[in-house]
Motif scaffolding. Sequence first.
Motif, mmCIF file in Angstrom:
data_model
loop_
_atom_site.group_PDB
_atom_site.id
_atom_site.type_symbol
_atom_site.label_atom_id
_atom_site.label_comp_id
_atom_site.label_asym_id
_atom_site.label_seq_id
_atom_site.Cartn_x
_atom_site.Cartn_y
_atom_site.Cartn_z
ATOM 1 N N ALA A 60 -0.737 1.749 -17.049
ATOM 2 C CA ALA A 60 0.371 0.791 -16.980
ATOM 3 C C ALA A 60 -0.127 -0.588 -16.567
ATOM 4 C CB ALA A 60 1.425 1.296 -16.004
ATOM 5 N N LEU A 61 -1.069 -0.629 -15.623
ATOM 6 C CA LEU A 61 -1.636 -1.907 -15.211
ATOM 7 C C LEU A 61 -2.375 -2.571 -16.370
ATOM 8 C CD1 LEU A 61 -2.410 -3.990 -13.036
ATOM 9 C CD2 LEU A 61 -4.372 -2.532 -12.477
ATOM 10 N N LEU A 62 -3.123 -1.795 -17.128
ATOM 11 C CA LEU A 62 -3.858 -2.345 -18.266
ATOM 12 C C LEU A 62 -2.905 -2.872 -19.338
ATOM 13 C CD1 LEU A 62 -6.657 -2.789 -19.495
ATOM 14 C CD2 LEU A 62 -6.497 -0.499 -20.493
ATOM 15 N N ARG A 63 -1.831 -2.151 -19.584
ATOM 16 C CA ARG A 63 -0.866 -2.605 -20.585
ATOM 17 C C ARG A 63 -0.169 -3.890 -20.155
ATOM 18 N NH1 ARG A 63 1.989 3.261 -21.973
ATOM 19 N NH2 ARG A 63 0.233 4.122 -23.204
ATOM 20 N N LEU A 64 0.206 -3.962 -18.886
ATOM 21 C CA LEU A 64 0.852 -5.178 -18.400
ATOM 22 C C LEU A 64 -0.098 -6.375 -18.468
ATOM 23 C CD1 LEU A 64 2.759 -3.791 -15.271
ATOM 24 C CD2 LEU A 64 3.731 -4.494 -17.475
ATOM 25 N N LEU B 158 0.824 -1.202 0.000
ATOM 26 C CA LEU B 158 0.000 0.000 0.000
ATOM 27 C C LEU B 158 0.863 1.258 0.000
ATOM 28 C CD1 LEU B 158 -2.914 0.955 0.027
ATOM 29 C CD2 LEU B 158 -2.842 0.919 2.533
ATOM 30 N N GLU B 159 1.933 1.253 0.756
ATOM 31 C CA GLU B 159 2.813 2.423 0.773
ATOM 32 C C GLU B 159 3.463 2.636 -0.596
ATOM 33 O OE1 GLU B 159 5.609 1.905 3.861
ATOM 34 O OE2 GLU B 159 4.133 2.061 5.505
ATOM 35 N N HIS B 160 3.897 1.553 -1.215
ATOM 36 C CA HIS B 160 4.532 1.671 -2.530
ATOM 37 C C HIS B 160 3.526 2.136 -3.570
ATOM 38 C CE1 HIS B 160 7.631 1.107 -5.469
ATOM 39 N NE2 HIS B 160 6.943 0.169 -6.135
ATOM 40 N N ALA B 161 2.293 1.655 -3.480
ATOM 41 C CA ALA B 161 1.271 2.065 -4.434
ATOM 42 C C ALA B 161 0.956 3.552 -4.283
ATOM 43 C CB ALA B 161 0.012 1.225 -4.230
ATOM 44 N N ARG B 162 0.881 4.059 -3.055
ATOM 45 C CA ARG B 162 0.608 5.481 -2.847
ATOM 46 C C ARG B 162 1.744 6.339 -3.374
ATOM 47 N NH1 ARG B 162 -1.644 5.038 3.407
ATOM 48 N NH2 ARG B 162 -3.723 4.193 2.863
ATOM 49 N N ALA B 163 2.972 5.850 -3.223
ATOM 50 C CA ALA B 163 4.105 6.598 -3.761
ATOM 51 C C ALA B 163 4.050 6.665 -5.279
ATOM 52 C CB ALA B 163 5.412 5.959 -3.289
ATOM 53 N N LEU B 164 3.651 5.577 -5.919
ATOM 54 C CA LEU B 164 3.525 5.586 -7.379
ATOM 55 C C LEU B 164 2.429 6.540 -7.833
ATOM 56 C CD1 LEU B 164 3.910 1.789 -8.318
ATOM 57 C CD2 LEU B 164 5.499 3.652 -8.816
ATOM 58 N N VAL B 165 1.309 6.556 -7.106
ATOM 59 C CA VAL B 165 0.211 7.443 -7.500
ATOM 60 C C VAL B 165 0.617 8.903 -7.337
ATOM 61 C CG1 VAL B 165 -2.126 8.167 -6.890
ATOM 62 C CG2 VAL B 165 -1.565 5.729 -7.014
ATOM 63 N N GLU B 166 1.313 9.237 -6.263
ATOM 64 C CA GLU B 166 1.748 10.618 -6.067
ATOM 65 C C GLU B 166 2.775 11.044 -7.113
ATOM 66 O OE1 GLU B 166 3.198 10.904 -2.144
ATOM 67 O OE2 GLU B 166 1.222 10.630 -1.177
ATOM 68 N N ARG B 167 3.591 10.099 -7.529
ATOM 69 C CA ARG B 167 4.648 10.442 -8.479
ATOM 70 C C ARG B 167 4.142 10.491 -9.915
ATOM 71 N NH1 ARG B 167 10.174 6.843 -9.334
ATOM 72 N NH2 ARG B 167 11.059 8.112 -11.047
ATOM 73 N N MET B 168 3.308 9.501 -10.336
ATOM 74 C CA MET B 168 2.907 9.373 -11.734
ATOM 75 C C MET B 168 1.447 9.737 -11.971
ATOM 76 S SD MET B 168 4.808 5.729 -12.540
ATOM 77 C CE MET B 168 4.321 5.833 -14.255
ATOM 78 N N GLY B 169 0.648 9.725 -10.955
ATOM 79 C CA GLY B 169 -0.763 9.989 -11.139
ATOM 80 C C GLY B 169 -1.545 8.690 -11.251
ATOM 81 N N ALA B 170 -2.813 8.751 -10.844
ATOM 82 C CA ALA B 170 -3.643 7.548 -10.845
ATOM 83 C C ALA B 170 -3.894 7.037 -12.253
ATOM 84 C CB ALA B 170 -4.964 7.836 -10.133
#
Length: 667
Positions: A407-411, A389-401
């Motif tokens: 990226a999830l859809l492409r993977l 959860l912490e890593h996911a929040r960091a990704l959202v703050e850095r790249m946007g939701a």
Amino acid sequence: MRALVARGFEDLTAVQTEVASADVARDLLVSAQTGSGKTVAYGLAIGDTLLADAERLERAAEPLALVVAPTRELAMQVERELTWLFEGVGGRIVSCVGGMDPRAERRRLEGGAHIVVGTPGRLRDHIDRRALDLSQLKVVVLDEADEMLDLGFREELEFILEAMPAERRTLLFSATLPDAIVSIARRFQRDAHRIETVSDTRGHADIEHRAIRVMPRQTDAVVVNVLRQQDAAAAIVFCSTREAVRRLHQTLAKRGFSAVLLSGELGQAERNRALEEIREGRARVCVATDVAARGIDLSNVELVIHADLPHDAEVFQHRSGRTGRAGRKGVSVLLAPASRKRKAELLLSDIGANPVWSGPPSAQDIRELDEQRLHEDPAISAPAGEGELEHARALVERMGADAVAVALLRLHRARLPEPEYVQDPGEWAAPRERRAPAVGQGGVAAPFEPREPRRRADFGDSVWFRLAIGRKQNADPKWLLPMLCRRGGVTRNEIGAIRIFDRETKVSIAADAAERFEATALGSEKGDVSITRADGPDASAPAPETRTAERAWSPHPKPEFNKPERVKSGYPKRDRGNVERPNAERPMPERADAAPAFAKHRADRPVHSKPHTAKPWGARPGRAPAGEAAGAPAHGKPFRAKPAHRASGFRPAVKAAKHAAAGSKKK
């Protein structure tokens, strides 16, 4: 019973219950569905015969039970099943199958065995070499007896049965009971108890049968879409030949499927490796032939696809029986082109299945299923851990939701093979009924009314394609047109002009069918004609196949010669036009009167010789013209006098003398 409980058995299947409740002293003739638990069923029967009232088996010596299976895979599967079933009572099982080291098998037989499992050929080989002693045998099991006869093992089977003691128990298990199986049962069994759990009017209850219409040459693409639609944990695709298995396996591997193949050309080690990959989940698709897949026991098979129609209902039943085993649910999908629809309906009717015919799954349907599966994926629905959860929040703050979701859809899409573009041939029309001829007044047949001609597609915006074959390769519209319909999945009305040139052919396809034609027909396989996109032929040039009634113009016209009138004699041709009587003859002219006319005819005759070799009339090489001295040169060539023997007639005399000498020598 302790082994069954430890294995997780809660209830016995129908065939297991029937066999367990049968008299332990009687022979059994059992017909049951493939995958209904026959191996455990005759394992229970063998245990009743060997154990009786004992708790454990005695020390292993000569075999007490023999199980004969048609294929190596089935024999090895039986060995695994009987190993855990008899492990608690001290049972020792030895397998003897083709493809393995016979010396190692002989050493294991010398060490003693309670149960021997093998294929007919290898068992007969050990019996001939006195490595397998059947004198103490109490029970024999013939598993998949119908398949053994189909594979040509009747002679080996009879040899093995005749080498056994007369006082034995014979158990015969088969999915079907043809006349040959009944004949063997009457010959080698005594008062056999018949157990039948196969219904003639009802298919396998645990298998859902489906039938899909396919266009010609789109079978591989439909297989790809069916695999993507079902998303089974393990699937088996059946083909008729080894070449078809190899080609389909290459197609699936290129599309990104983790697939293995099974065919008769593989060694035993390769076959075991392929099956192990399916069992462990490293591969999800197995492409196999009928014989190679017989006896395969893969518990996680959820889908069976019949890429090629089976030969008969028995093969169809054995194929479908690879799924829906031991109470599990399975799906059997039959692919049938329009030309094989009748055979497919007969096969489904023979096994008692009533599937719903449908078209192949489209690419759009598969993409919609992918989105639905993504929403239901456990990776999304499961609760997140603290670190995640912490890593996911960091990704959202850095790249946007939005960026994280994309990226999830492409993977998710990258790990899935891309669906194929396929065409639904639509509902197949019923056969046209023959109408009785219309009768007019007075019993006279009514005049024939021609049908309206079929309207061709609008080729205002057609697309041209090039075929790498021309007039020099005997290209002809009679076979080009059906070939184009078969390869491109188009109809005759969607094909326009066919221009045949010396080394290539250009074909126009209707604009609305060009994309479909290009998706299926472009490229070439072994033995096929290469098809590529092309520009339209020059409109100003005449059509290559145009024919007229007149002779075609040629740049090198054939010259016409005026042949001179030939004169047979030196006399002028008689004129009989003024003869009064039909049989009257005019008197022959005198020689002096004819000489002037003959001289004029000789002077008017054309000369066909070259200028420098021209000769006067009557001159011949090697002979002097009339009026010249003998020995004088004639037209630049020396005069050669006639030999004396030719002038005096000496040559015939020489010939006669030679013949006389030859005759005397023969005598």
